[in-house]
Design an enzyme around this catalytic site. Structure first.
Site, PDB file in Angstrom:
ATOM      1  N   ILE A 185      30.543 -57.303  54.836  1.00 34.81           N
ATOM      2  CA  ILE A 185      31.705 -58.133  53.954  1.00 34.81           C
ATOM      3  C   ILE A 185      32.572 -57.049  53.885  1.00 34.81           C
ATOM      4  O   ILE A 185      33.933 -57.354  53.990  1.00 34.81           O
ATOM      5  CB  ILE A 185      30.847 -58.059  53.110  1.00 34.81           C
ATOM      6  CG1 ILE A 185      29.415 -59.212  53.245  1.00 34.81           C
ATOM      7  CG2 ILE A 185      31.216 -59.057  51.683  1.00 34.81           C
ATOM      8  CD1 ILE A 185      29.738 -60.596  54.349  1.00 34.81           C
ATOM      9  N   ASP A 186      32.570 -56.001  53.563  1.00 33.03           N
ATOM     10  CA  ASP A 186      33.341 -55.177  53.526  1.00 33.03           C
ATOM     11  C   ASP A 186      35.024 -55.082  54.417  1.00 33.03           C
ATOM     12  O   ASP A 186      35.752 -54.693  53.783  1.00 33.03           O
ATOM     13  CB  ASP A 186      32.768 -53.482  53.072  1.00 33.03           C
ATOM     14  CG  ASP A 186      32.503 -53.057  51.555  1.00 33.03           C
ATOM     15  OD1 ASP A 186      32.914 -54.187  50.857  1.00 33.03           O
ATOM     16  OD2 ASP A 186      31.636 -52.106  51.483  1.00 33.03           O
TER      17      ASP A 186
END
Length: 419
Positions: A185-186
């Site tokens: 997600i980062d």
């Protein structure tokens, strides 16, 4: 195409003030740096970016000994210049505002409203620099009931549903929700953020339609987590049925999964009926492709249990390499399930120059830093590899001199622990 350190990238001339830390923001700014932008990474004096300390593993010096610099930091900070500034100090704030006045882009990932107290929020800086593109990255966005919450990759993997579709089903051995092995997600947020920044640069500078004005970009990890559910989200929206975990089985394709072989495992990724027909011919089972239960992908998905009853024992009759050798010239996607070490040893990975080694002359005993090549291959303005991830504050003096700060003032700033 790789580029040497003297080539100019597509974003040469773009100045980026990077107030971000950890992964999502630094990943975005590394993308811009790789494309040629001058990225100034602002870090806390003494401590620096949190990820400098996220180890082990740590970098090794030229003698092979562990340093205290975590390898995590090097994943997302090459091609940048590091300066240390205490933004809580009024003189530090003044330095950063001066830099923002000359920058094209600011990237930050503080909590919502966190920089307003320092006069480093968008509303404050756009009055100094109307052309400024300002990208804020937070867990949940600038508004909504969760806006004030801190957000982390693992938390968002859980909240967006990604963990609910990752891992084996509850009734299977080892069943239960799992996070992805990388902070995806980062990473995806960094990629979306860099795309948004490039779009904003074009909106500002395009010769035909550009406004000449900057804009504000609101990036949220949760928004990105929902977006990258991709076909799984589309399936839910179409049917109202939440997908579950199915291990390595693809919910919409068959056979598209891992299989045990006589000496390990192999990945078979049959994505259409032609590939399945060629597979059946290669294993001397052409009648499978004519069987109404398996003739089409939809039928194979509906009759997956019957298909696997035939395929599982068959796949165990050959070794992994024997399967790859049998199928690779028949346009049937098949490959090994590598460890990271095996992946870096792969001849295709070697050929593409994925592992890069960047020299670092910072007097810290680390002569070179290994890094993974940027996968973007531009023919005319290729990615450049100009410098290794910097040591903490390595370029503070250099950047301040470029800003016109006198030697006397620089000495005073060091003495007052502003930098």
């Amino acid at each position: 195409m790789m580029s040497n350190s003297t080539a100019k990238g597509a974003l040469a001339g773009i100045k980026v003030l990077d107030l971000s830390r950890v992964l999502a923001g630094p990943w975005a700014t590394q993308m811009l740096a790789d494309l040629g932008a001058d990225v100034i990474k602002v870090e806390r004096p003494v401590a620096g970016d949190d990820t400098r300390h996220w180890g082990p593993p740590f970098l090794k010096d030229d003698a092979g000994n562990d340093t205290r610099e975590a390898s995590y930091f090097t994943a997302c900070n090459r091609n940048k210049r590091s300066i240390t500034v205490d933004m809580a100090h009024p003189e530090g704030q003044a330095l950063l505002r001066q830099m923002a006045a000359e920058a094209d882009v600011v990237v930050e990932n503080f909590k919502v409203g966190g920089l307003a107290q320092y006069g480093l929020d968008y509303d404050s800086l756009k009055t100094l620099n109307p052309k400024l593109i300002y990208c804020s990255i937070t867990g949940f966005g600038q508004d909504g009931p969760y806006a004030e919450r801190a957000g982390y990759d693992l938390m968002v993997q859980a909240m967006c549903g990604l963990m609910s579709i990752t891992g084996h089903a509850d009734e299977q051995p080892g069943g239960g929700p799992l996070k992805v092995g990388v902070a995806v997600i980062d990473v995806f947020t960094g990629l979306y953020a860099s795309n948004a920044i490039l779009a904003a640069i074009n909106a500002r500078d395009n010769a035909r339609t550009g406004t000449g004005e900057g804009q504000y970009i609101d990036m949220a990890l949760l928004d990105v987590g929902m977006a990258v559910l991709a076909n799984q989200a589309a399936g839910y929206l179409a049917t109202g049925q939440a997908p579950g975990r199915a291990g390595n089985i693809h919910p919409s394709l068959a056979p598209y999964q891992d299989f045990k072989t006589s000496d390990g495992n192999v990945l078979l990724a049959i994505g259409n009926d032609g590939q399945f027909t060629r597979f059946c011919a290669a294993v001397h089972q052409p009648e499978w492709a004519q069987d109404a239960r398996f003739a089409t992908n939809t039928a194979r998905v509906q009759n997956r249990t019957a298909l696997l009853a035939l395929m599982v024992p068959l796949m165990q009759t050959r070794s992994t390499q024997e399967w790859i050798a049998l199928l690779e010239d028949k346009a049937v996607p098949c490959g090994p399930i590598n460890t990271v070490a095996q992946a870096f040893a792969d001849p295709q990975v070697h050929h593409r120059g994925i592992a890069q080694s960047l020299p670092r002359q910072a007097g810290d005993g680390i002569g070179h830093v290994a890094t993974v090549a940027n996968p973007m291959r531009l023919s005319a303005t290729p990615v450049t590899y100009r410098s290794a991830p910097p040591t903490l504050g390595q370029h503070t003096h250099e950047v301040l001199r470029e800003m016109g700060v006198s030697e006397a003032r620089i000495s005073a700033l060091y003495a007052d622990q502003v930098i």
